[in-house]
Design a protein around this motif. Structure first.
Motif, PDB file in Angstrom:
ATOM      1  N   PRO A 186       0.807  -1.218   0.000  1.00 50.11           N
ATOM      2  CA  PRO A 186       0.000   0.000   0.000  1.00 50.11           C
ATOM      3  C   PRO A 186       0.845   1.275   0.000  1.00 50.11           C
ATOM      4  N   GLU A 187       2.010   1.233   0.616  1.00 51.16           N
ATOM      5  CA  GLU A 187       2.864   2.422   0.651  1.00 51.16           C
ATOM      6  C   GLU A 187       3.379   2.797  -0.733  1.00 51.16           C
ATOM      7  N   SER A 188       3.450   1.818  -1.645  1.00 51.39           N
ATOM      8  CA  SER A 188       3.924   2.130  -2.993  1.00 51.39           C
ATOM      9  C   SER A 188       2.920   2.998  -3.754  1.00 51.39           C
ATOM     10  N   LEU A 189       1.678   3.062  -3.277  1.00 52.82           N
ATOM     11  CA  LEU A 189       0.646   3.865  -3.917  1.00 52.82           C
ATOM     12  C   LEU A 189       0.649   5.312  -3.423  1.00 52.82           C
ATOM     13  N   ARG A 190       1.316   5.544  -2.303  1.00 53.00           N
ATOM     14  CA  ARG A 190       1.362   6.899  -1.740  1.00 53.00           C
ATOM     15  C   ARG A 190       2.247   7.782  -2.624  1.00 53.00           C
ATOM     16  N   PRO A 191       1.808   8.997  -2.944  1.00 48.02           N
ATOM     17  CA  PRO A 191       2.648   9.898  -3.737  1.00 48.02           C
ATOM     18  C   PRO A 191       3.975  10.167  -3.035  1.00 48.02           C
ATOM     19  N   THR A 192       5.016  10.409  -3.813  1.00 48.82           N
ATOM     20  CA  THR A 192       6.343  10.600  -3.242  1.00 48.82           C
ATOM     21  C   THR A 192       6.880  12.004  -3.498  1.00 48.82           C
ATOM     22  N   ALA A 193       7.851  12.349  -2.691  1.00 44.81           N
ATOM     23  CA  ALA A 193       8.597  13.597  -2.823  1.00 44.81           C
ATOM     24  C   ALA A 193       9.970  13.322  -2.223  1.00 44.81           C
ATOM     25  N   HIS A 194      10.801  14.327  -2.129  1.00 45.99           N
ATOM     26  CA  HIS A 194      12.098  14.142  -1.474  1.00 45.99           C
ATOM     27  C   HIS A 194      12.458  15.405  -0.703  1.00 45.99           C
TER      28      HIS A 194
END
Length: 151
Positions: free
Chosen positions: A43-51
């Motif tokens: 499920p965490e792979s579906l969360r949008p990412t940033a850095h």
């Protein structure tokens, strides 16, 4: 409960139509055991990412690349927008956001293709040994670190 890869499940679907009820039309069906063998999605792979970006003022603060929120610590998630933080080395960076250091080879992305290229500040253009000058580059990514070779 687990999340399954629906795209993989659709590949195993078969067309079905009830012969005694043709008005129902044709539909896709899968066998129940097929669901059990489908790959699971984290499920965490579906969360949008940033850095996180180091604060240019020289402090120890970091700034979220997505919402520009300032944080005193580099958490796994941005407390403001909730995006999952990934290494800046692992994500594409928009050329609108920032350009790589002068003459540093990176992966450049344009028109659906990746190129080994660099940005030349003197002429304000992207260049590649193989393809010459490149236009319409939209994103870039640092090259991965080379593997550690043990002898």
């Amino acid at each position: 409960m687990r999340l399954i890869d629906a795209d993989e499940l659709k590949k195993r679907a078969v067309k079905v139509c009830f012969p005694n009820a043709p008005e129902c039309g044709e539909f896709d069906a899968v066998v129940i055991y097929e669901i059990d063998i489908m790959p699971t999605i984290d499920p965490e792979s579906l969360r949008p990412t940033a850095h996180w970006i180091s604060d240019s003022a020289g402090s120890t603060n970091v700034v979220c690349s997505a919402c520009n929120a300032i944080s005193f610590a580099a958490y796994n998630f941005c407390p403001e927008c909730g995006k999952r933080m990934v290494s800046a080395d692992d994500c594409w960076i928009s050329v609108k956001y920032r350009l790589p250091k002068q003459q540093t080879e990176v992966l450049a992305f344009r028109r659906g293709i990746m190129y080994l290229a660099w940005y030349d500040n003197e002429i304000g253009r992207w260049a590649s040994n193989e393809w010459g000058l490149l236009d319409a580059v939209t994103h870039w990514m640092p090259l991965p670190k080379p593997p550690e070779v043990t002898q």
